[in-house]
Design a protein around this motif. Sequence first.
Motif, PDB file in Angstrom:
ATOM      1  N   TYR A 111       0.901  -1.199  -0.027  1.00 42.97           N
ATOM      2  CA  TYR A 111      -0.043  -0.001  -0.123  1.00 42.97           C
ATOM      3  C   TYR A 111       0.740   1.298   0.008  1.00 42.97           C
ATOM      4  CZ  TYR A 111      -4.631  -2.081   0.554  1.00 42.97           C
ATOM      5  OH  TYR A 111      -5.762  -2.583   0.268  1.00 42.97           O
ATOM      6  N   SER A 112       2.098   1.295   0.571  1.00 42.36           N
ATOM      7  CA  SER A 112       2.840   2.392   0.756  1.00 42.36           C
ATOM      8  C   SER A 112       3.407   2.762  -0.754  1.00 42.36           C
ATOM      9  CB  SER A 112       3.971   2.237   1.508  1.00 42.36           C
ATOM     10  OG  SER A 112       4.919   1.211   1.024  1.00 42.36           O
ATOM     11  N   GLN A 113       3.488   1.948  -1.681  1.00 42.46           N
ATOM     12  CA  GLN A 113       3.813   2.231  -2.938  1.00 42.46           C
ATOM     13  C   GLN A 113       2.807   2.548  -4.034  1.00 42.46           C
ATOM     14  OE1 GLN A 113       7.307   2.072  -3.396  1.00 42.46           O
ATOM     15  NE2 GLN A 113       6.978   1.775  -1.065  1.00 42.46           N
ATOM     16  N   GLN A 114       1.600   2.739  -3.489  1.00 37.34           N
ATOM     17  CA  GLN A 114       0.459   3.181  -4.408  1.00 37.34           C
ATOM     18  C   GLN A 114       0.301   4.659  -4.488  1.00 37.34           C
ATOM     19  OE1 GLN A 114      -0.532   0.578  -6.197  1.00 37.34           O
ATOM     20  NE2 GLN A 114       0.851  -0.326  -4.864  1.00 37.34           N
ATOM     21  N   PRO A 115      -0.119   5.315  -5.602  1.00 35.24           N
ATOM     22  CA  PRO A 115      -0.179   6.790  -5.707  1.00 35.24           C
ATOM     23  C   PRO A 115      -1.506   7.213  -5.012  1.00 35.24           C
ATOM     24  CG  PRO A 115      -0.714   5.974  -7.819  1.00 35.24           C
ATOM     25  CD  PRO A 115      -0.193   4.764  -6.851  1.00 35.24           C
ATOM     26  N   VAL A 116      -1.726   8.432  -4.237  1.00 34.58           N
ATOM     27  CA  VAL A 116      -3.110   8.789  -3.718  1.00 34.58           C
ATOM     28  C   VAL A 116      -3.624   9.515  -4.948  1.00 34.58           C
ATOM     29  CG1 VAL A 116      -3.795  10.580  -2.244  1.00 34.58           C
ATOM     30  CG2 VAL A 116      -1.902   9.257  -1.617  1.00 34.58           C
ATOM     31  N   LEU A 117      -5.009   9.146  -5.117  1.00 31.26           N
ATOM     32  CA  LEU A 117      -5.961   9.857  -6.222  1.00 31.26           C
ATOM     33  C   LEU A 117      -6.576  10.807  -5.662  1.00 31.26           C
ATOM     34  CD1 LEU A 117      -7.365   6.622  -7.985  1.00 31.26           C
ATOM     35  CD2 LEU A 117      -4.977   7.760  -8.532  1.00 31.26           C
ATOM     36  N   PRO A 118      -6.705  12.199  -6.247  1.00 31.66           N
ATOM     37  CA  PRO A 118      -7.387  13.267  -5.760  1.00 31.66           C
ATOM     38  C   PRO A 118      -9.034  12.921  -5.461  1.00 31.66           C
ATOM     39  CG  PRO A 118      -6.217  13.775  -7.469  1.00 31.66           C
ATOM     40  CD  PRO A 118      -6.101  12.279  -7.501  1.00 31.66           C
ATOM     41  N   ARG A 119      -9.312  13.532  -4.280  1.00 31.18           N
ATOM     42  CA  ARG A 119     -10.755  13.417  -4.253  1.00 31.18           C
ATOM     43  C   ARG A 119     -11.704  14.203  -5.112  1.00 31.18           C
ATOM     44  NH1 ARG A 119     -10.525   8.637  -1.094  1.00 31.18           N
ATOM     45  NH2 ARG A 119     -12.577   8.796  -0.241  1.00 31.18           N
ATOM     46  N   GLU A 120     -12.802  13.708  -5.699  1.00 28.27           N
ATOM     47  CA  GLU A 120     -13.614  14.761  -6.476  1.00 28.27           C
ATOM     48  C   GLU A 120     -14.481  15.538  -5.364  1.00 28.27           C
ATOM     49  OE1 GLU A 120     -13.300  14.610  -9.563  1.00 28.27           O
ATOM     50  OE2 GLU A 120     -12.030  12.972  -9.607  1.00 28.27           O
ATOM     51  N   ALA A 199      -9.697  20.049   7.390  1.00 30.07           N
ATOM     52  CA  ALA A 199     -10.161  18.765   6.731  1.00 30.07           C
ATOM     53  C   ALA A 199     -10.282  19.154   5.403  1.00 30.07           C
ATOM     54  CB  ALA A 199     -11.270  18.238   7.276  1.00 30.07           C
ATOM     55  N   ALA A 200     -10.788  20.523   4.906  1.00 28.57           N
ATOM     56  CA  ALA A 200     -11.184  20.853   3.593  1.00 28.57           C
ATOM     57  C   ALA A 200      -9.765  20.907   2.848  1.00 28.57           C
ATOM     58  CB  ALA A 200     -12.088  21.997   3.487  1.00 28.57           C
ATOM     59  N   TYR A 201      -8.753  21.659   3.676  1.00 28.74           N
ATOM     60  CA  TYR A 201      -7.618  22.250   3.027  1.00 28.74           C
ATOM     61  C   TYR A 201      -6.364  20.810   2.837  1.00 28.74           C
ATOM     62  CZ  TYR A 201      -2.603  23.977   2.798  1.00 28.74           C
ATOM     63  OH  TYR A 201      -1.361  24.139   2.282  1.00 28.74           O
ATOM     64  N   VAL A 202      -6.539  20.192   3.906  1.00 28.57           N
ATOM     65  CA  VAL A 202      -5.717  18.811   3.805  1.00 28.57           C
ATOM     66  C   VAL A 202      -6.125  17.902   2.799  1.00 28.57           C
ATOM     67  CG1 VAL A 202      -4.833  16.808   5.301  1.00 28.57           C
ATOM     68  CG2 VAL A 202      -4.796  19.088   6.313  1.00 28.57           C
ATOM     69  N   GLN A 203      -7.366  17.732   2.486  1.00 27.42           N
ATOM     70  CA  GLN A 203      -7.622  16.766   1.547  1.00 27.42           C
ATOM     71  C   GLN A 203      -7.412  17.277   0.143  1.00 27.42           C
ATOM     72  OE1 GLN A 203     -12.136  15.001   0.887  1.00 27.42           O
ATOM     73  NE2 GLN A 203     -11.905  16.852  -0.290  1.00 27.42           N
ATOM     74  N   GLN A 204      -7.299  18.565   0.165  1.00 25.46           N
ATOM     75  CA  GLN A 204      -6.635  18.884  -1.483  1.00 25.46           C
ATOM     76  C   GLN A 204      -5.100  18.854  -1.692  1.00 25.46           C
ATOM     77  OE1 GLN A 204      -5.421  22.441  -2.206  1.00 25.46           O
ATOM     78  NE2 GLN A 204      -4.869  22.322   0.142  1.00 25.46           N
ATOM     79  N   LEU A 205      -4.460  18.724  -0.543  1.00 24.33           N
ATOM     80  CA  LEU A 205      -3.020  18.405  -0.562  1.00 24.33           C
ATOM     81  C   LEU A 205      -2.644  16.989  -1.106  1.00 24.33           C
ATOM     82  CD1 LEU A 205      -1.669  19.825   2.829  1.00 24.33           C
ATOM     83  CD2 LEU A 205      -1.462  21.033   0.679  1.00 24.33           C
TER      84      LEU A 205
END
Length: 207
Positions: A111-120, A199-205
């Motif tokens: 799991y550590s090697q997978q990319p994070v996908l942006p939340r819509e 939460a709103a700010y950190v989600q978009q990082l």
Amino acid sequence: MRFAIALLLTVSCTALGDEAAQARFDAIMADPALREQAYAAGHERIVLCRNCHGDDGNSRRDYIPNLAAQAPGYLFTAFERYASGQRTDFVMNQAAKMLSLDERVNIAVYYSQQPVLPREGAVDEALRARGEALFGRVCVACHGPQGLGQPGVPRIAGQPAAYLQRTLEAYRDKDPRRAGSTMLAVATQLQAGDIEALAAYVQQLHP
């Protein structure tokens, strides 16, 4: 007296078990060939994890954390604490106990090697700006300017806002399951509306 001796033996055995588990993890992380094997084995064994955390570590529900791109050491430590009962969550405690030490290591590596996908979803700019200011004041010292964390501190960048909000509220409300965390002192600084903004700010990082 007997109880005290039994308790001491239990603590000692737990400590030895923790040391052995950490040594096994460190050995795998230090060897590229073993890491590659762990990655492949982890992908095969995530059947217990994918329903909530997704096949690629991007959670399927907004109140569940992403595991993608999380520091492998942090994932492994969290897994071990669930397995030992030091950290409590009914689902995670049961899942961790069903897996062997090597399986827990392998899943953490995968799991550590997978990319994070942006939340819509649209971002409220006023809320995001408030969250950015708060982040710089109360979060950046430990989690870093991009929310990527450091040894012993998790990556929070890109985590779902609903998960972040629920977690921060648990710290603020001194949930017994969070006892001993340095986050308890941090969360008490947050005023009404601060948690939603953070939460709103950190989600978009994004890592």
